[in-house]
Design a protein around this motif. Structure first.
Motif, short mmCIF file in Angstrom:
data_model
loop_
_atom_site.label_atom_id
_atom_site.label_comp_id
_atom_site.label_asym_id
_atom_site.label_seq_id
_atom_site.Cartn_x
_atom_site.Cartn_y
_atom_site.Cartn_z
N GLY A 76 -40.96 4.76 -18.96
CA GLY A 76 -41.89 5.76 -19.46
C GLY A 76 -41.25 7.13 -19.52
N GLU A 77 -42.07 8.16 -19.30
CA GLU A 77 -41.60 9.54 -19.35
C GLU A 77 -41.29 10.11 -17.98
OE1 GLU A 77 -41.06 11.14 -22.18
OE2 GLU A 77 -41.71 9.38 -23.32
N ARG A 78 -41.72 9.42 -16.90
CA ARG A 78 -41.70 10.07 -15.59
C ARG A 78 -40.88 9.36 -14.53
NH1 ARG A 78 -45.97 13.46 -14.86
NH2 ARG A 78 -44.62 14.35 -13.25
N PHE A 79 -40.54 8.09 -14.72
CA PHE A 79 -40.00 7.33 -13.60
C PHE A 79 -38.51 6.99 -13.77
CE2 PHE A 79 -44.57 6.34 -13.42
CZ PHE A 79 -44.82 6.88 -12.18
N VAL A 90 -31.27 12.20 -10.22
CA VAL A 90 -32.52 11.93 -10.93
C VAL A 90 -32.61 12.86 -12.14
CG1 VAL A 90 -35.03 11.86 -10.76
CG2 VAL A 90 -33.63 11.26 -8.77
N PRO A 91 -32.83 12.33 -13.34
CA PRO A 91 -32.95 13.20 -14.52
C PRO A 91 -34.10 14.18 -14.35
CG PRO A 91 -32.70 10.90 -15.17
CD PRO A 91 -32.93 10.90 -13.69
N PRO A 92 -33.97 15.37 -14.93
CA PRO A 92 -35.03 16.38 -14.83
C PRO A 92 -36.37 15.84 -15.33
CG PRO A 92 -33.05 17.33 -15.78
CD PRO A 92 -32.80 15.85 -15.70
N GLY A 93 -37.42 16.18 -14.60
CA GLY A 93 -38.76 15.79 -15.01
C GLY A 93 -39.18 14.40 -14.61
N CYS A 116 -47.36 -1.49 -16.59
CA CYS A 116 -48.32 -0.85 -15.69
C CYS A 116 -47.89 0.58 -15.35
CB CYS A 116 -48.48 -1.67 -14.42
SG CYS A 116 -49.39 -3.22 -14.63
N LEU A 117 -46.60 0.81 -15.18
CA LEU A 117 -46.13 2.15 -14.88
C LEU A 117 -46.43 3.10 -16.04
CD1 LEU A 117 -42.73 1.34 -13.16
CD2 LEU A 117 -44.73 2.37 -12.08
N ARG A 118 -46.23 2.63 -17.26
CA ARG A 118 -46.55 3.47 -18.42
C ARG A 118 -48.06 3.72 -18.51
NH1 ARG A 118 -42.85 -0.30 -20.93
NH2 ARG A 118 -40.75 0.62 -21.01
N ALA A 119 -48.84 2.70 -18.19
CA ALA A 119 -50.30 2.88 -18.20
C ALA A 119 -50.73 3.88 -17.13
CB ALA A 119 -50.99 1.54 -17.99
N LEU A 120 -50.11 3.86 -15.97
CA LEU A 120 -50.42 4.83 -14.93
C LEU A 120 -50.13 6.25 -15.40
CD1 LEU A 120 -49.14 3.26 -11.58
CD2 LEU A 120 -51.44 4.09 -12.04
N GLU A 121 -48.97 6.43 -16.04
CA GLU A 121 -48.63 7.75 -16.57
C GLU A 121 -49.72 8.28 -17.50
OE1 GLU A 121 -43.74 7.83 -16.85
OE2 GLU A 121 -44.93 7.52 -18.66
N LYS A 122 -50.26 7.39 -18.31
CA LYS A 122 -51.22 7.81 -19.32
C LYS A 122 -52.63 8.02 -18.78
CE LYS A 122 -53.02 6.45 -23.87
NZ LYS A 122 -52.90 5.46 -24.99
N LEU A 147 -47.67 10.46 -8.86
CA LEU A 147 -48.45 11.06 -9.94
C LEU A 147 -49.68 11.83 -9.41
CD1 LEU A 147 -48.30 8.13 -12.53
CD2 LEU A 147 -47.11 10.32 -12.67
N ASN A 148 -49.70 12.07 -8.10
CA ASN A 148 -50.74 12.88 -7.46
C ASN A 148 -52.12 12.21 -7.46
OD1 ASN A 148 -49.06 15.12 -6.77
ND2 ASN A 148 -49.15 15.81 -8.91
N ALA A 149 -52.13 10.90 -7.29
CA ALA A 149 -53.40 10.23 -7.07
C ALA A 149 -54.03 10.74 -5.78
CB ALA A 149 -53.20 8.72 -7.00
#
Length: 267
Positions: A76-79, A90-93, A116-122, A147-149
């Motif tokens: 995804g975009e975050r992991f 670790v890449p930025p962001g 599931c990881l991508r779904a969590l991001e969204k 992700l600050n759950a």
């Protein structure tokens, strides 16, 4: 870092996993014919005392050694997912997830985990109460925390999964399933299990969701999806699906038929 692939029968694997940890493995993953264990270079293959014991079965095949680097992966975009023995920037962001689970489903390398990881991001909103049913290694619970759950609760019915999850998450963890959870507690429920099992527990999945809550379902292939859910969103990776369902999209059967799906859990 080097690895050894040990062909093994499923009935042997719980004992073999315990033995590998005793011998100092840095991590274990499942492969189609057995278990692959990773060891630091300081541990020589000759030091693995069990190789001449009951697990070296000529009818299955001898162990296969391989030196390798297990490269990190981006999801995804975050992991950023990597085994803990790799010291990679670790890449930025992105958030780093250190995973050394005993199954491909818990390392982040299986399609359903990635879906599931991508779904969590969204879909996860900061502060959401998250319930991870069948948490396995705990990778999805760990990702939800990053992700600050809000409060995160994780459970599995397998004791070996509990041992793995305790290495990866600090949130409350219990041995059991959705039937042990009080009603309307979760903003987001994760169930990366199988079509047969989620159909079996559909009533409890509906019961534990808040009225505006969402359910992330995965662990099944396109040819045989769950029967008691209507997704509002579907994502696909390879043959595997991930569904997003609202509470009203869950229609449990009055009587659960254990033969609704194949006995092979992935079908």
């Amino acid at each position: 870092m080097w690895s050894i692939l040990i062909p093994s029968n499923p009935d042997d694997q719980d004992t073999l996993i315990a033995t590998l940890w005793e011998q100092g493995t840095s991590g274990i993953i499942e492969e189609p014919i057995g278990l692959r264990a990773f060891f630091e270079d300081a541990i020589a293959p000759a030091q693995l005392q069990f190789l001449n014991g009951e697990f070296r079965r000529e009818s299955i095949g001898p162990p296969v050694f391989r030196r390798e680097n297990w490269d990190p992966i981006l999801i995804g975009e975050r992991f950023f997912i990597a085994p803990p023995w790799l010291d990679s920037a670790v890449p930025p962001g992105r958030f780093r997830l250190n995973m050394d689970a005993a199954s491909a489903f818990g390392t982040g390398r299986h399609e359903t985990t990635q879906l599931c990881l991508r779904a969590l991001e969204k879909h996860l909103k900061p502060g959401d109460c998250v319930l991870d049913i069948g948490c396995g290694s705990g990778i999805l619970s760990a990702a939800a925390r990053l992700l600050n759950a809000g409060p995160i609760f994780s459970c599995d019915i397998h004791e070996d999964a509990m041992q793995s999850a305790r290495h990866h998450i600090q949130s409350p963890l219990f041995l059991g399933s959705a039937d042990a959870v009080r009603p309307a507690i979760a903003d987001l429920v994760l169930a990366n299990i199988s079509a047969r099992i989620v159909d079996h527990i559909a009533a409890d999945l509906k019961r534990i969701l808040k009225p505006a809550g969402l359910l992330i379902l995965s662990g099944f292939i396109a040819d045989n999806p769950p029967k008691h859910f209507q997704p509002i969103e579907e994502t696909v990776q390879g043959d595997w699906l991930c569904w997003i369902c609202r509470r009203e999209d869950i229609q449990p059967a009055a009587v659960v038929d254990p033969n609704t799906h194949s006995q092979d859990w992935w079908l």
